[in-house]
Scaffold this active site. Structure first.
Site, PDB file in Angstrom:
ATOM      1  N   LYS A   1       0.846  -1.189   0.000  1.00 54.96           N
ATOM      2  CA  LYS A   1       0.000   0.000   0.000  1.00 54.96           C
ATOM      3  C   LYS A   1       0.885   1.245   0.000  1.00 54.96           C
ATOM      4  O   LYS A   1       2.036   1.202   0.475  1.00 54.96           O
ATOM      5  CB  LYS A   1      -0.969  -0.009   1.184  1.00 54.96           C
ATOM      6  CG  LYS A   1      -0.341  -0.016   2.552  1.00 54.96           C
ATOM      7  CD  LYS A   1      -1.372  -0.292   3.649  1.00 54.96           C
ATOM      8  CE  LYS A   1      -2.393   0.801   3.786  1.00 54.96           C
ATOM      9  NZ  LYS A   1      -3.249   0.611   5.002  1.00 54.96           N
TER      10      LYS A   1
ATOM     11  N   SER B   1      -8.195   1.047   4.579  1.00 67.78           N
ATOM     12  CA  SER B   1      -7.396   1.904   3.723  1.00 67.78           C
ATOM     13  C   SER B   1      -6.536   1.134   2.714  1.00 67.78           C
ATOM     14  O   SER B   1      -6.019   1.713   1.760  1.00 67.78           O
ATOM     15  CB  SER B   1      -6.477   2.787   4.586  1.00 67.78           C
ATOM     16  OG  SER B   1      -5.603   1.992   5.375  1.00 67.78           O
TER      17      SER B   1
ATOM     18  N   SER C   1      -8.538  -2.122   8.098  1.00 63.15           N
ATOM     19  CA  SER C   1      -7.924  -1.714   6.830  1.00 63.15           C
ATOM     20  C   SER C   1      -7.334  -2.850   6.004  1.00 63.15           C
ATOM     21  O   SER C   1      -6.991  -2.641   4.840  1.00 63.15           O
ATOM     22  CB  SER C   1      -6.829  -0.663   7.089  1.00 63.15           C
ATOM     23  OG  SER C   1      -7.407   0.518   7.583  1.00 63.15           O
TER      24      SER C   1
END
Length: 536
Positions: free
Chosen positions: A135, A210, A234
């Site tokens: 990420k 996220s 997340s």
């Protein structure tokens, strides 16, 4: 009693407002997209459908080359990027060169011209030559590390996050970093720098957050696996919405350093976990071991001990009964019930249904843990200002109305909410710690809890701001309790969107949900490709 009535009334008023707004959002999407059905390009290579452990084994046995594996995954990423908007930075040419070097040495070893380097043994490098993604909030030299915050748009990394370095030591080849929500504190991966990432099953829907880009690229067969981080769902929310596996580890097992935003010690101790995202359950355990590194994985004393599923105690919770939190929809409940019935029938056990009254305060418990019981906080406002200045949430609302704010509405909303003094935070912080101890006693060393990951299938873009604002708490409460949890896919619902369930265990017992995940995969079918397969 009076407070409960007030909350019920406010919940009803909010529900009316949300229903009104949801109608306009639905009409807006109908106007923009009509009844179009978007489909990703078909999967055309068998390598894109294989697990990371199978690919690694085939590379070692020279049944395929690392170069071919990396090349087909790069081609796949390029094919889906216009549809999904999934990655930010790439290092495709470097990864191809690294793959060629791996192939050159392995070919020489096969011909008997040299020995295998010690650092490339199967134990030390279980993912030798296999591509992966991270990420955008994780550091890697040459990559951006903005987390979608405009104030950090020019920040380029010079260091590598320890978890990423551990995967590189395990032989993985990094291809790219992926989109996130602004500041990594919302469950739609949208920001003003990189835009919105779309769900591979339906481009009008969210991918979660996220680690939404990471979950999306894995589900779309762009990479076999990715690394995510989870402080309130997340990892598990993107895994759920993209129909794959994601494991939130016991805290302090996988290193969390080298990520933005930086987290405080109490976040590291209780809430934050870095962990694996993948399509196949068989990849979860070796990924966890690789990410943790040999110095940390020893804390999970039984990670390599085979699990006898018939000897475990099982529990389930069908939904959270709390104000402002949605109930679990029918298709989800039906899939969850199939899981419960499978374990009862196959292993002759009784899965106990739990009613935990403390879950009524789940949002308050997680929120209090996030601020460590303080009256209020401005930490996220500081994060949005690149840790050099605070943003004023109220000013940003006015700027948003005038189309001048660079922040997303969820980020602005959180900046406002965290600064509002809450005299109950200390009380709920103490209550969270009591719950923390009680749930560990309940689960012990042999308990597994089946728990919803999210109450509905992946919502359309912008819908969470109106209709699902607090539904992240189905995952967030597990963070507040410091428990390991694995999100498992359960097929597709009537809208052809992924279903899922969490498997939760006691702290330090990560091997239990990982073993249960493999059983669920065999029973429910696991990952369903979001696009057609047309193998050549």
């Amino acid at each position: 009693m009076v407070m409960d009535k007030v909350l019920r009334f406010l919940s009803f008023i909010l529900w009316l407002i949300r229903c009104f707004l949801s109608i306009w959002i639905y009409l807006g999407f109908l106007l923009i997209y009509g009844n179009q059905k978007f489909r990703l390009p078909p999967i055309t290579n068998q390598l894109l459908l294989q697990s990371a452990t199978v690919i690694a084994k085939r590379i070692r046995q020279r049944e395929t080359t690392s170069y071919d594996v990396v090349r087909v995954h790069i081609d796949r990423i390029r094919a889906v990027q216009p549809f999904l908007n999934v990655y930010v930075d790439e290092r495709f040419s470097q990864a191809l060169a690294e793959a060629q070097e791996i192939d050159r040495i392995l070919d020489a070893v096969k011909r008997g011209q040299r020995g295998l380097p010690n650092e490339w043994s199967e134990e030390r490098a279980p993912f030798l030559g296999v591509p992966f993604a991270i990420k955008e909030s994780m550091q890697f030299p040459g990559f951006h590390n903005s987390t979608g915050i405009v104030a950090r748009k020019d920040f380029i990394c010079t260091h590598t996050a320890t978890s990423v370095a551990n995967m590189l030591k395990a032989g993985g080849l990094l291809l790219c970093n992926t989109n996130v929500s602004e500041g990594c504190m919302w469950f739609e991966s949208r920001n003003s720098l990189y835009g919105t990432t779309n769900n591979p099953y339906d481009l009008t829907r969210i991918v979660g957050g996220s680690s939404g880009g990471a979950g999306c690229i894995v589900s779309a067969a762009g990479v076999p696996f990715a690394i995510g981080a989870d402080i309130g769902g997340s990892i598990r929310l993107p895994a759920f919405m993209n129909g794959i596996f994601g494991h939130k580890t016991t805290p302090d097992i996988v290193p969390n350093d080298g990520q933005y935003p930086p987290h405080k010690d109490f976040h590291q101790k209780y809430l934050l976990s870095t962990g694996p995202i993948c399509r196949y359950a068989c990849d979860l355990q070796p990924m966890l071991k690789a990410l943790a590194g040999p110095e940390n994985i020893e804390r999970l004393l039984h990670i390599d001990v085979p699990v006898d599923l018939s000897k475990l105690r099982y529990f389930y919770i069908d939904e959270i009964d709390a104000d402002f939190v949605n109930k679990v929809e029918y298709d989800q409940k039906r899939a969850h019930r199939r899981v419960v019935e499978h374990f009862e029938n196959k292993y002759k056990v009784h899965v106990i249904r739990l009613r935990l009254t403390r879950l009524r305060h789940a949002v308050s418990l997680w929120s209090a843990m996030m601020v460590d019981g303080q009256l209020s906080s401005r930490d996220f406002s500081l994060t949005l200002g690149n840790r050099t200045s605070y943003i004023n949430g109220y000013h940003e609302v006015l700027r948003k109305i005038l189309f001048r704010s660079t922040h997303t509405l969820p980020a602005i909303g959180l900046a406002i909410l965290e600064a509002v003094p809450n005299k109950y935070n200390k009380r709920f912080h103490e209550l969270a710690h009591k719950f923390y101890d009680e749930i560990q006693v309940l689960l012990g060393d042999d308990g597994v809890l089946f728990f919803p990951t999210f109450p509905v299938s992946a919502p359309v873009h912008a819908w969470p701001c109106v209709m699902n604002t607090f539904d992240y708490i189905y995952c967030g409460i597990i963070n507040a309790l410091g428990l390991p949890s694995t999100q498992c896919p359960l097929g597709l619902d009537r809208k052809h969107l992924p279903l899922g369930i969490q498997c939760v265990a006691g702290r330090g017992r990560d091997q239990l949900p990982l073993a249960v995940a493999q059983e669920i995969e065999q029973t429910m079918g696991g990952w369903v490709p979001p696009s057609l397969t047309s193998l050549i």
